[in-house]
Design an enzyme around this catalytic site. Structure first.
Site, PDB file in Angstrom:
ATOM      1  CE1 TYR A 166      -3.957  -2.165   0.794  1.00  0.00           C
ATOM      2  CE2 TYR A 166      -2.341  -3.392   2.079  1.00  0.00           C
ATOM      3  CZ  TYR A 166      -3.582  -3.313   1.471  1.00  0.00           C
ATOM      4  OH  TYR A 166      -4.438  -4.369   1.537  1.00  0.00           O
ATOM      5  CG  HIS A 173      -6.284  -0.649  -5.743  1.00  0.00           C
ATOM      6  ND1 HIS A 173      -6.857  -1.892  -5.880  1.00  0.00           N
ATOM      7  CD2 HIS A 173      -5.377  -0.534  -6.739  1.00  0.00           C
ATOM      8  CE1 HIS A 173      -6.321  -2.504  -6.926  1.00  0.00           C
ATOM      9  NE2 HIS A 173      -5.418  -1.709  -7.467  1.00  0.00           N
ATOM     10  CE  LYS A 197      -3.974  -6.296  -5.458  1.00  0.00           C
ATOM     11  NZ  LYS A 197      -4.523  -5.080  -4.844  1.00  0.00           N
TER      12      LYS A 197
END
Lengths: 352, 352
Positions: B288, B299, B330
């Site tokens: 993060y 997210h 991602k």
């Protein structure tokens, strides 16, 4: 209420049977004694429903938890899963796997348990053999088999394990009147003839066009077509590779998984599937139930990975495979050969 | 137009320079001779723009293709990729990797090449070292590095490879006045004190609550907090584990990847990230950029896997990792330590 820590159990008296067993189904009554496992006792201690003594001395949560983790292997893991299941509203009892879980609304004495839960750490590789032992134990008494994997940060992922008897709907039409001559180059096989290429591609979705005339076949496809008399394979020196056994030997020297993949391929074809490579998903195959036209491919429902008997699941790898399959709306199946029969093992994430 | 097959080249005359090079940038003019690679020649043969002879004898496509595959390793793979790039409208020339590709609208003589393309078979494991050699070759001449992986069925997946200098935005606030006492149980560490648990969890998102009082820390988190003097770790017998080196030794016996993971963890924290386990994605970490409240996690942008210098990518595994990362929006990065500095290598799918 007081329980005494004795080896790997905590024992309490008649009052505990009334207040802990009869209301919450904690422990097992044995005559006038309620026998609790270490995880049950730790949970009751946390809930302030029980005090625990060792040699007349009261143990705090830290003391008991530390003590229990010395007395039972994977105590923390089991506690984490037990607590999670309890907090989801399930009644839980110990079992030959780790836990026996009752259906919502059910409890010991009223209903049968519904699931067997098997707890594993993500860090410890899991033998297929061990998984199947647990699975069969559950199957024998008609329970659902649930695998609970605890990760490094104590998050739990639940999987349901089951055997699946899968069936596709593809009818085999092998259209050639006489075997077509194809060439094995380095690690793939080329069909040179335009008409043969078209027939193989359109009837059964074999291979991939190299261009508008020629078709490339994968090793498993080539072996299958050779074994069915549809093609004849020569090498780049023009010599014939007459038999499937010889071709398999060459193929296995190129792809160490060839033999296992080929067995699964043959079985999948015989079940009416069209298996194609699952490379993009990191598995051996993606399979289609039916392919009527190669212009518009249907959704493929399964990803299949052929594994050996002595397979050892690395759990982060397994987790990734299943998660990826789900993200593309497919089921991840593991194909294993037992006594020349292929079985399909479905390991799928479930919400408890 | 006729070209002669000579060793690993096909040579043609002045006319070919005019008609093949000047119009389509096939081959390299050397005086009055146009020198073509085997893949270029095969493509021109397929397009009926060239005839090829060997010892005065004309070769058909099948003959030439078979012959070329004997003369050049991975010829078929390279042909498949070359053809694909050409058909996507790119001008392609050979290079120190496999191909040099010109930008759309550009061509040799007018513009610089934009990309270096490196062709691999999914079947052949790829050493990190080899990948970096190719990457550096491209970087030195400021080209994009493209990895083209050809699967069993000749499907191509393109990846762009680059180094990434990543930065998070998390400020470190380590809030404790004196080290908190925690216990290492089997393979995780428990914080018993409620206030400490809350502080560690809320400031920096360390650990995971066991319940409303206690916090579980992972091995890398524990090592990091120990090394920063935030916690003191004792084992389940109450003995102190005084130093990071001792703790690391124990941790490495539990998790073989510990040392590598820990180096990456420390680096990620120092770059302002909050790293948490990536187990559910099959990687070491998800990270993060910032966590302000644990109630609503942002997210996470990256999945990170720490690999050793001598890492060998199994390409189906790599394919799966990247695909899964993309499916959850991602980026998949590989962390490698060079001379005590961690570098992040981004391998991302691209559309050509």
């Amino acid at each position: 209420m007081i329980g005494k820590l004795v080896k790997e159990k905590v024992k309490s008296g008649k009052k505990a049977i009334n207040e802990l067993y009869n209301t919450g189904y904690y422990g097992r009554p044995k005559g006038d004694v309620l026998e609790l496992t270490l995880v049950e006792a730790a949970y009751l201690l946390y809930k302030n429903k029980l005090e625990i003594t060792l040699d007349e001395k009261n143990l705090g949560f830290e003391e008991f938890f530390t003590e229990a983790s010395k007395r039972q292997q994977f105590f923390e893991l089991k506690y984490i899963v037990y607590k999670d299941l309890r907090e989801r509203g399930y009644y839980v009892q110990p079992s030959v796997t780790d836990f026996r879980v009752y259906p919502r609304g059910g409890h010991p004495g009223k209903t049968q348990a519904k699931m067997f839960v098997y707890v594993r750490s993500e860090r410890v590789p899991m033998l297929l053999k061990d998984l199947l032992t647990q699975y069969n134990a559950a199957l024998n008494v008609r329970k659902q088999m649930i695998l609970a994997i605890v990760d490094e940060e104590s998050d739990i992922t639940y999987y349901e394990v089951k055997r699946l008897d899968i069936k596709g709907e593809m009818e085999q039409t092998l259209p050639l009147e006489q075997p077509a001559s194809v060439t094995m180059l380095e690690d793939r096989v080329l069909v040179w003839d335009g008409e043969t290429s078209r027939l193989l591609y359109e009837n059964g979705f074999y291979g991939k066009p190299l261009d508008n005339e020629r078709l490339q076949l994968s090793l498993v496809e080539s072996a299958y077509l050779l074994d069915n008399g549809i093609i004849e394979i020569k090498n780049s020196n023009g010599e014939n590779i007459p038999e499937i056994s010889k071709f398999s030997e060459i193929a296995a020297s190129i792809d160490p998984d060839f033999t296992r993949k080929y067995s699964a391929y043959v079985d999948l074809r015989s079940r009416g599937f069209v298996p194609k490579t699952g490379f993009k998903f990191g598995t051996h195959f993606r399979v289609y139930s039916e392919v009527h036209t190669t212009d518009k491919l249907p959704h493929s429902n399964y990803l299949i990975h052929a594994i050996p008997h002595d397979h050892e699941f690395l759990l982060p790898v397994m987790s990734r495979a299943i998660r990826l399959a789900n993200s593309v709306r497919k089921q991840m199946l593991y194909a294993v050969e037992f006594a020349e029969k292929i079985e399909y093992i479905d390991i799928g994430r479930i919400k408890m």
